[in-house]
Write an enzyme that holds these catalytic residues in place. Structure first.
Site, PDB file in Angstrom:
ATOM      1  N   ASP A 137      -0.172 -24.057   6.001  1.00  0.00           N
ATOM      2  CA  ASP A 137      -1.138 -24.788   6.826  1.00  0.00           C
ATOM      3  C   ASP A 137      -0.922 -24.446   8.303  1.00  0.00           C
ATOM      4  OD1 ASP A 137      -3.138 -26.550   7.492  1.00  0.00           O
ATOM      5  OD2 ASP A 137      -1.857 -28.343   7.391  1.00  0.00           O
ATOM      6  N   GLU A 138      -1.977 -24.588   9.127  1.00  0.00           N
ATOM      7  CA  GLU A 138      -1.907 -24.327  10.573  1.00  0.00           C
ATOM      8  C   GLU A 138      -1.282 -22.950  10.855  1.00  0.00           C
ATOM      9  OE1 GLU A 138      -3.441 -26.125  12.510  1.00  0.00           O
ATOM     10  OE2 GLU A 138      -3.380 -28.249  11.938  1.00  0.00           O
TER      11      GLU A 138
ATOM     12  N   GLN B 130      -7.962 -22.978  17.768  1.00  0.00           N
ATOM     13  CA  GLN B 130      -7.073 -24.106  18.059  1.00  0.00           C
ATOM     14  C   GLN B 130      -5.626 -23.649  18.270  1.00  0.00           C
ATOM     15  OE1 GLN B 130      -8.010 -27.986  15.979  1.00  0.00           O
ATOM     16  NE2 GLN B 130      -9.154 -26.634  14.635  1.00  0.00           N
TER      17      GLN B 130
ATOM     18  N   LYS C 207      -9.797 -29.238   5.998  1.00  0.00           N
ATOM     19  CA  LYS C 207      -8.852 -28.255   5.470  1.00  0.00           C
ATOM     20  C   LYS C 207      -7.799 -28.876   4.559  1.00  0.00           C
ATOM     21  CE  LYS C 207      -5.762 -28.258   9.507  1.00  0.00           C
ATOM     22  NZ  LYS C 207      -4.587 -28.810   8.825  1.00  0.00           N
ATOM     23  N   THR C 208      -7.316 -30.079   4.873  1.00  0.00           N
ATOM     24  CA  THR C 208      -6.299 -30.710   4.027  1.00  0.00           C
ATOM     25  C   THR C 208      -6.864 -31.021   2.654  1.00  0.00           C
ATOM     26  OG1 THR C 208      -5.242 -31.676   5.986  1.00  0.00           O
ATOM     27  CG2 THR C 208      -4.649 -32.609   3.854  1.00  0.00           C
TER      28      THR C 208
ATOM     29  N   ARG D 278     -11.978 -33.484  19.566  1.00  0.00           N
ATOM     30  CA  ARG D 278     -11.288 -34.730  19.163  1.00  0.00           C
ATOM     31  C   ARG D 278     -12.276 -35.880  19.047  1.00  0.00           C
ATOM     32  NH1 ARG D 278      -8.219 -32.504  16.599  1.00  0.00           N
ATOM     33  NH2 ARG D 278      -9.516 -30.737  17.213  1.00  0.00           N
TER      34      ARG D 278
END
Length: 645
Positions: free
Chosen positions: A221-222, A252, A34-35, A586
């Site tokens: 973002d997020e 998430q 995503k970044t 993770r």
């Protein structure tokens, strides 16, 4: 020269990057890049003629903002573009706006910003001035209550109009004086940076219009982690042009206790008509086996944006499930495997041990120290936690009343009047001049220490620690108006369980040995260079991180998924499942899941049922490690072979 070559992006990433006008919702799964998409999208907008100063990007942490700025800068460097879009955290955005319009709010342009420590100190002082005991009403919890209300966009006046109970009235009283203190000192706290900004925009439409015109393209973002005030700030800024791009993943969303609202994702299309939705489902982090397990776990949730992570990577190793006998057995398994991986050349920093509750770290830390494996606790090490230090201080002070550090730590717990001057009188022997009420409280305190000393000298360590816990009334103390009280009580009970290890040494000697080892373990917390060693952390702390090998410990019903002690504050089962999804994703190469048949909590051994999350994973994705073989000295030895299901 084109800015930001996008040929290396996959098809869906490219579609998000090339989208220009109108609202855009990017549902980005874990490890989906995503970044990279956000930064390439910003670069592409600039390449298409949008001035950098008309672009805004906000995120949650300084680390994320710094990474985003660096990536954008690298993409722009090839074109010679020197101007940069505004990339910052929500709070940095608020500071920039408020400094520019401080005079409108009656603030100095160089207003002070209180950090959490500053705010806690002010609230402690206010509690005292209002006649409340900061030891009984924790300033951190009072600040937490105020912070939650501000996060919901509520002012003091709005909160004061709806309070219905004693604690709410206390918070209201403190909040009123807190606002007066902030105003007098030309200061704002972290929550004010957003609350005051939104208030400024609503009160002065011309100021809002200025920023709406200035920032024509907005990125958040997020987005699933936004609370009410962050959502409102984003909405206001995007209201004019509707060129807002939000990136997030409902699966998430694990911070509802901080005010994060997953419905901001689900309602985005309703709030912004004509929204384009892009699903980023290709994962670049984990093996296919790990992703298949994550998908199987999360698909049971009903409140989510449907997606299915996939990868072009190989299947990878199966997920190892270890059915431990107890928590020591589980810790030995984790430590043994970690040691083997490190000996095989894997950097210790590529190994993470995740758990649902902080108290679980104690036995794992102990095993790591015994094995000589360097580790780093992300958060506070078990024996450094306030509540653990306090119960140990009660025992230390009972055995040695001259231990001033221990006495000062605990004498104010549930008692008034023990300030610096009083403590000086006590330790100088000048107790005859103490006020009558303090004299009575001090006498009760000395009697309490005498009672604790009696049980320490006459009972086995496990029973003595349990009695010390009850005599100290710490459970009552931490249960009143504290948002983290339940976790603190769990940590104290874990310490009581630990005391059973020293029962074979008998009364007093066992406790003294326990105190000695606790002090040694605290000294060992900084083993290795800063940032080195196996990472130990809660699943919440692990969000946004990735590791080659990941252990998830304590997969038992009641622990993970967690069940709250207070039946009136039920745990959200869907958030617990999202938390498990975050834990699983993770891992890059290998995942280990463990549970215990028995676990000692508060000195009582409980028989456990394996977590329902284990049943969600298709059998073909897992194998089972053989249990340890107990040895004559009570230690355990891992047999090491694996059984396919």
């Amino acid at each position: 020269m084109p800015i930001g070559e996008i040929t290396e992006l996959n098809e869906r990433q490219q579609s998000a990057v090339l989208h220009k006008d109108g609202p855009l919702l990017i549902v980005a799964g874990a490890g989906a890049g995503k970044t990279r998409v956000i930064t390439h999208r910003i670069a592409k907008l600039i390449e298409n003629g949008i001035a950098p100063e008309h672009i805004l990007a906000v995120t949650f942490t300084n680390k994320a903002a710094r990474e985003m700025r660096e990536r954008v800068l690298a993409l722009l460097a090839s074109s010679g573009e020197r101007r940069m879009p505004f990339v910052a955290t929500f709070h940095a955005l608020g500071v920039a706006i408020l400094r520019e319009h401080s005079s409108v709010l009656g603030l100095s342009r160089w207003f002070a910003i209180y950090d959490r420590g500053d705010s806690i100190s002010v609230i402690r002082r206010i509690l005292k001035s209002l006649g409340y005991d900061p030891k009984q009403f924790d300033p951190k919890s009072v600040l937490g209550a105020i912070s939650r209300e501000k996060g919901e966009g509520r002012s003091y006046q709005e909160f004061a109009g709806v309070i219905q109970d004693f604690y709410g009235q206390l918070v209201s009283d403190v909040w009123q004086h807190y606002e007066q203190e902030l105003s007098k000192e030309h200061a704002l706290d972290f929550d004010d940076l957003l609350l005051k900004t939104v208030g400024l925009f609503k009160k002065y439409p011309e100021i809002l219009s200025k920023y709406q015109t200035h920032w024509q393209y907005i990125h958040v973002d997020e987005y699933q982690d936004t609370n009410a005030i962050q959502y409102e700030l984003s909405r206001l800024l995007a209201e004019k042009h509707h060129n807002i791009c939000v990136v997030g993943d409902m699966d998430q969303n694990i911070y509802s206790w901080r005010g994060a609202r997953h419905e901001h994702m689900t309602r985005f299309e309703k709030n912004f008509e004509g929204t384009t939705v892009v699903l980023l489902e290709q994962n670049y982090r984990s093996t296919k086996t790990i992703l298949d397990a994550a998908n199987a776990i999360i698909k049971k949730n009903k409140v989510r944006k449907e997606k299915n992570l996939f990868t072009v990577r190989a299947d990878g190793e199966k997920i190892t499930i270890y059915p431990a006998f107890d928590e020591r057995d589980e810790a030995s398994f984790i430590t043994t495997i970690s040691g083997q991986l490190i000996e095989g050349g894997l950097p210790a920093e590529e190994i993470a041990v995740l758990y649902r509750a902080n108290f679980q770290s104690r036995v794992i830390e102990e095993a790591m120290l015994r094995a000589g494996i360097p580790y780093q606790v992300v958060g506070t090490a078990f024996f450094e936690r306030r509540e653990v230090k306090e119960i140990l201080a009660f025992v230390r002070a009972s055995l040695n009343p001259a231990d001033r550090a221990s006495v000062e730590r605990i004498i104010g717990v549930g008692r008034k009047g023990f300030g610096d001057k009083t403590m000086e009188k006590i330790f100088s022997g000048d107790t005859a001049t103490l006020p009558p009420k303090v004299t009575v409280a001090f006498a009760e305190f000395k009697k309490l220490l005498a009672n604790i000393r009696e049980v320490v000298e006459t009972r086995l360590p496990s029973d003595a620690m349990k009695s010390a816990y009850r005599l100290s009334r710490l459970e009552e103390y931490y249960s009143i108006g504290r948002e983290d009280g339940e976790e603190r009580i769990e940590n104290i009970k874990e310490l009581v369980s630990l005391a059973g290890k020293y029962d074979s040494l008998g009364p007093r000697i066992g406790i003294e040995k326990m105190l000695e080892e606790a002090a040694l373990m605290s000294d060992q917390d900084s083993l290795g260079a800063k940032g080195s060693g196996v990472r130990l952390m809660t699943v919440h702390a692990a969000k946004g991180l990735e590791f080659a090998h990941v252990f998830v410990a304590g997969l038992e019903q009641g622990l993970f998924p967690h069940e709250r002690l207070d039946p009136d504050q039920a745990t959200d089962p869907e958030e617990e499942r999202r938390l498990m999804y975050v834990a699983v994703t993770r891992a890059k190469e290998k995942l280990y899941l463990s549970y215990t048949t028995t676990r000692t909590v508060f000195g009582t051994t409980r028989v456990n049922i394996p977590s329902e999350f284990l049943d969600d994973i298709p059998p073909g994705l897992t194998d089972q490690a053989n249990p340890y073989q107990p040895s004559e000295d009570g230690s355990t030895n891992f047999l090491g072979n694996i059984i396919d299901f």
